[in-house]
Design a protein around this motif. Structure first.
Motif, PDB file in Angstrom:
ATOM      1  N   TRP A 566       1.501  -6.667   1.105  1.00 20.77           N
ATOM      2  CA  TRP A 566       0.663  -6.719   0.150  1.00 20.77           C
ATOM      3  C   TRP A 566      -0.348  -5.613   0.366  1.00 20.77           C
ATOM      4  N   GLY A 567      -1.083  -4.975  -0.426  1.00 16.57           N
ATOM      5  CA  GLY A 567      -1.940  -3.958  -0.310  1.00 16.57           C
ATOM      6  C   GLY A 567      -2.633  -3.573  -1.654  1.00 16.57           C
ATOM      7  N   THR A 575       2.854  -0.756  -0.786  1.00 14.93           N
ATOM      8  CA  THR A 575       3.629  -2.033  -1.334  1.00 14.93           C
ATOM      9  C   THR A 575       4.844  -1.762  -2.160  1.00 14.93           C
ATOM     10  N   ALA A 576       4.564  -1.116  -3.245  1.00 16.76           N
ATOM     11  CA  ALA A 576       5.617  -0.676  -4.200  1.00 16.76           C
ATOM     12  C   ALA A 576       6.760   0.075  -3.625  1.00 16.76           C
ATOM     13  N   MET A 577       6.465   0.784  -2.729  1.00 13.61           N
ATOM     14  CA  MET A 577       7.372   1.794  -1.879  1.00 13.61           C
ATOM     15  C   MET A 577       8.314   0.999  -1.177  1.00 13.61           C
ATOM     16  N   ALA A 578       7.817  -0.261  -0.594  1.00 17.09           N
ATOM     17  CA  ALA A 578       8.574  -0.815   0.511  1.00 17.09           C
ATOM     18  C   ALA A 578       9.333  -1.855  -0.542  1.00 17.09           C
ATOM     19  N   VAL A 590       2.487  -8.336  -3.218  1.00 22.17           N
ATOM     20  CA  VAL A 590       1.587  -8.087  -4.177  1.00 22.17           C
ATOM     21  C   VAL A 590       0.726  -6.905  -4.188  1.00 22.17           C
ATOM     22  N   ASP A 591       1.017  -6.112  -5.321  1.00 22.64           N
ATOM     23  CA  ASP A 591       0.564  -4.939  -5.490  1.00 22.64           C
ATOM     24  C   ASP A 591      -0.681  -4.630  -6.206  1.00 22.64           C
ATOM     25  N   TYR A 592      -1.908  -4.448  -5.443  1.00 21.72           N
ATOM     26  CA  TYR A 592      -2.974  -4.301  -6.333  1.00 21.72           C
ATOM     27  C   TYR A 592      -3.169  -2.845  -6.985  1.00 21.72           C
TER      28      TYR A 592
END
Length: 708
Positions: A566-567, A575-578, A590-592
C-alpha cells in the motif's frame, strides 16, 4: 456496469473492522487519536512559543509566554472542517499572533475555489486573522495568504488571491487595500528592517524580478533585472542590501528529456537603493551542483560578519555553506555523510540551529537530531543527546536562549518541547493533550534494514515485526513525494505520521510490515535521490520495491505467498506498478491517489511552457513514459486492489483514478473504490483519514484472511 462486481465500501463494513480490532489491544480509531502539533513559532521578544494543535481534525492555536508556563488555547474552533491553520507568526512587538486559515498549501497547482472538504454550502475562503495577546481578541484582517508583518507591528502586507496582488491591512483590524500595482504575480513578501520598504518577487511567467516598493509616489525598483528567475529575497541585517537566488529563465537550446541535466543557480546581492547587484556565488555546472530540491531548498539567510548561509548538495549531501556577501571562497559548515534539513538562524545571525539525520545511536540515519553552530564555522555543538528521539522544527526565541522544537519517539507521538540551548529544563508542553485511549505502550519498535536491488543498489527501509513463530502475511509500504523518508518513529509530516500509525496497527494485528525508502527519497545522499531512469524515464525505483518483497520472502516470519502493498501519491504509483507487473508476488494492494499514466501527465511538458525539447527525444520519451506506467501492464494485473482518492485532488489528477477503474473493469480485475467528495490530496479532515485508513486495514485483513 462493471464487468465484475466491486464493493463500494460502507460505514457498516468499516465499523466491523474497528470492532474486530478491539480484541487485539487497540483499535484503529485509538491509534489515530494522537494530537499533531505544527507551525511552531517563537516570539521575537522574550521567550514565548506558539503552535497549531490538531486534535482529531479540530485545529487551534496554543501558546506559552515562557517555556515554564502552562499552555493556553488562543482560538476556539470546534469542528473537524478541514480548514487548515498555517503561517503562524508573532508580531515584532510581541503583541499579536497572525495566522492563515483555509486553503491547500501543498498543492501542485492552484485552483480558483478553495477546498471545502466538509461539503458545507457556504463557499470557504483563505482568511488572515490576528490575535491580540493582551485580551485574546481575534480579528479577521482580510481574505488572502502569505502575510508579512511590518517591523513596527502596525500593519501587514499579504497576497490577495487569486490575482496575486499585494495588499495591506492594519494589524489591529481595518480596511484592507491594494498596496501597489505591478504587472507580475507577487510572492515572497519581505519588509526591510526599518519597515520603509517591501521586497517581493514579481513573477513574469518565463522570468521573475525582485521588486522594491517604497511608497505610492515612488516607482517600483527592480534589483539587477535579467532574463533569469529571481526569488527568495533576504534583507541584510542593516537593511541596505538584498540577497536573492537566481536560476535561468525558461527557454534556450533544446534539452534532452531522458537524460538528467544540471540545473545551475547563483546567489546575488543588490543595493536596495540603486538596484545594482553582483553575483557572489555560482554553483558548479554539475548534477550535484543543481539547485536543491529538498524541502528547504536553498535556505538562504544573512549571518553575522556580513556573510550568507545557504544549502547545497555539492559533496553528495545537503549541507550548509557560508560565503562573504562580497563573494569569495565558500566555507562548508556541516561536513559529513548526512543531510541537513530544518534550519533556524538567531536574530543577530551569530548562531545556526539545524536538524540532521546523524548521531551516535544505531539507525540515526532514519531519525533527526538538532545541532547548533556559530556562524563563523566553529565545531558544531550538539544540543540534544540523540538516542531514539526524532527532533525537528527548531525555533529560537528572541531572548537567544529559549529553544522550542517538536519531538517524537517510537511510542510517543509528536509533542512540542521547550527549554534552553544549554539543555536545561526541556519538557513537553502538550503532553496532557494525548487522549487517555491512545495506546502509548502498544507499539512495535521498527528496525532499520537494508537490502540489495537487482541492479546492485543498497536500498533502505524500516521493518515492523512482532515476536512469534507463526508465518504471517507481509505488507510493503511505499511513501509518496518522492523526496521523503520514512523514519524510525512518528514523522514530521502529518501525512506520514498517519502512515506510521497505520503501519503500527497492521504490525500489531497480524502482519509484518516493511516501509521501503526507495531511490528518489531523501536521507541517503544526492545520488540516491537523483537516479538515472527514474519514474517516467524508466521506473528504476520499482526495482527497490521488488527487492523489498524478496527481502520479506527470506524472513522466516513471513508467508512468502501472502505479500501485499500500500502507498499514497508516488507510493500509489508504485503500488499500482507492483500489482500490474507482479501479481505473482503482490497478492493485493491499496492505492491512494496514485499516478497511473506518465504519458498523460507528461503531455503538459511537451505542450506548455517555453522550454524546448529535442525532437528526437519526444517520441522515445513518450514511449518510455508509457512503458513506465501501471497502465502499460494492466494485461498482467490479476491481484485485487482498493483505490482511494479525493475528487478535489490538486496534486494528482482525479482522472488517474477514473481511467484506472475503467481499465480494470475492461480486464475483469477485482477492485474496490473509495471516493471522498471534495477532499484534496492530503486529506484535510480527520474523518476522511479515519474512513480511508479503516478501509485500508479492513481490505488487507480481508484479502489476507487475517482476523484479530
Amino acid at each position: 456496469m462493471p464487468s465484475r462486481p466491486f464493493r463500494l465500501l460502507t460505514a457498516f463494513s468499516l465499523a466491523l473492522a474497528a470492532t474486530a480490532a478491539s480484541a487485539a489491544g487497540f483499535t484503529l480509531p485509538q491509534v489515530l487519536s494522537y494530537p499533531y502539533p505544527s507551525e511552531l513559532a517563537a516570539a521575537p521578544r522574550g521567550s514565548g512559543l506558539a503552535w497549531v494543535q490538531d486534535e482529531a481534525g479540530v485545529r487551534n492555536v496554543w501558546m506559552v509566554e515562557d517555556s515554564s508556563a502552562t499552555p493556553r488555547q488562543l482560538t476556539h474552533f470546534s469542528a473537524d472542517d478541514g480548514q487548515e491553520i498555517t503561517q503562524l507568526h508573532f508580531s515584532p512587538d510581541g503583541a499579536y499572533l497572525v495566522f492563515v486559515r483555509g486553503g491547500d498549501h501543498d498543492a501542485n497547482w492552484p485552483e480558483a475555489l478553495e477546498p471545502d472538504p466538509d461539503s458545507m454550502p457556504v463557499k470557504p475562503e483563505v482568511q488572515i486573522f490576528s490575535l491580540s495577546l493582551k485580551d485574546g481578541t481575534q480579528t479577521l484582517l482580510g481574505e488572502g495568504d502569505h502575510p508579512d508583518i511590518a517591523p513596527d507591528s502596525s500593519k501587514l502586507a499579504f497576497i490577495h488571491m487569486p490575482d496575486r496582488t499585494v495588499w495591506s491591512v492594519p494589524l489591529n483590524g481595518g480596511k484592507a487595500e491594494a498596496l501597489f500595482f505591478d504587472r507580475g504575480k507577487a510572492s515572497d513578501l519581505s519588509w526591510s528592517p526599518d519597515g520603509k520598504t517591501l521586497a517581493f518577487v514579481s513573477d513574469r511567467d518565463d522570468h521573475s524580478f525582485i521588486g522594491i516598493y517604497r511608497d505610492a509616489k515612488t516607482p517600483i525598483g527592480y534589483l539587477a533585472p535579467s532574463t533569469g528567475r529571481d526569488f527568495m529575497p533576504k534583507w541584510s541585517l542593516d537593511g541596505t542590501r538584498v540577497a536573492f537566488v537566481r536560476v535561468p529563465g525558461d527557454g534556450g537550446a533544446p534539452q534532452p528529456i531522458l537524460k538528467q541535466v544540471p540545473n545551475p543557480w547563483s546567489i546575488w546581492v543588490a543595493d536596495a537603493n540603486t538596484g545594482k547587484g553582483q553575483r557572489i556565488w555560482q554553483s558548479p555546472k554539475t548534477l550535484r551542483g543543481s539547485y536543491p530540491d529538498t524541502e528547504g531548498e536553498a535556505n538562504l539567510h544573512w549571518l553575522a560578519g556580513d556573510r550568507l548561509l545557504f544549502m547545497a548538495d555539492m559533496d553528495d549531501w545537503p549541507h550548509l555553506y557560508s560565503v562573504s556577501s562580497h563573494g569569495g571562497e565558500i566555507r562548508l559548515l556541516t561536513p559529513g555523510k548526512f543531510m541537513v534539513e530544518d534550519v533556524a538562524v538567531s536574530a543577530d545571525g551569530s548562531h545556526v540551529i539545524y536538524s540532521a539525520n546523524v548521531g551516535a545511536s544505531q539507525g540515526d540515519q532514519d531519525r533527526r537530531h538538532l545541532y547548533m553552530l556559530t556562524s563563523d564555522g566553529s565545531v558544531p555543538e550538539k544540543i540534544l543527546s540523540g538516542g531514539d528521539g526524532i527532533e525537528w522544527t527548531p525555533k529560537l526565541a528572541g531572548d537567544g536562549k529559549t529553544l522550542g522544537f517538536i519531538q517524537a519517539h517510537v511510542q510517543t507521538p509528536p509533542l512540542v518541547m521547550a527549554g534552553t540551548v544549554d539543555k536545561a529544563g526541556w519538557h513537553a508542553l502538550d503532553q496532557d493533550r494525548i487522549p487517555a485511549e491512545f495506546p502509548s505502550k502498544g507499539f512495535i519498535t521498527p528496525k532499520s534494514v537494508t537490502f540489495v536491488a537487482a541492479d546492485g543498489l543498497v536500498v533502505h527501509g524500516q521493518l515492523f515485526a512482532a515476536d512469534g513463530d507463526a508465518r504471517k502475511p507481509a505488507i510493503i509500504f511505499v511513501h509518496g513525494g518522492p523526496p521523503r523518508q520514512m523514519l524510525l518513529g512518528w514523522h514530521y509530516m502529518g501525512y506520514y505520521s498517519n502512515a506510521y500509525a497505520v503501519n503500527q496497527y497492521l504490525a500489531s494485528h497480524g502482519f509484518v510490515v516493511l516501509s521501503v525508502n526507495y531511490r528518489l527519497g531523501i536521507g541517503y545522499g544526492f545520488d540516491y535521490m537523483h537516479p538515472d531512469h527514474w519514474g517516467p524515464t524508466g521506473a528504476a525505483e520499482y526495482k527497490d520495491v521488488v527487492a523489498g518483497a524478496k527481502f520479506l520472502m527470506r524472513d522466516p516470519r513471513v508467508d512468502p505467498k501472502r505479500i501485499g502493498i500500500w502507498g499514497g501519491s508516488y507510493g500509489g504509483y508504485l503500488t499500482a506498478m507492483a500489482l500490474a507487473r507482479n501479481s505473482d508476488i503482490f497478492k493485493a494492494g491499496v492505492d491512494y491517489h496514485g499516478v497511473h499514466d506518465w504519458s498523460y501527465d507528461l503531455s503538459d511538458l511537451y505542450t506548455g511552457g517555453k522550454t524546448r525539447y529535442e525532437q528526437g527525444d519526444r517520441k522515445q520519451a513518450e514511449k518510455v513514459a508509457y512503458e513506465s506506467s501501471p497502465i502499460a501492464s494492466v494485461k498482467t494485473w490479476r491481484s485485487p486492489v482498493l483505490l482511494i482518492q479525493g475528487d478535489d485532488d490538486r496534486n494528482v489528477y482525479f482522472h488517474e483514478m477514473i481511467d484506472m477503474v475503467n481499465r480494470l473493469q475492461d480486464k475483469g480485475v477485482p477492485y474496490e473504490e473509495l471516493v471522498l467528495p471534495n477532499e484534496i490530496h492530503g486529506f484535510l479532515r480527520h474523518a476522511s483519514w479515519l474512513q480511508a485508513d479503516q478501509a485500508t486495514v479492513e481490505y488487507l485483513q480481508r484479502q489476507f484472511h487475517v482476523s484479530d
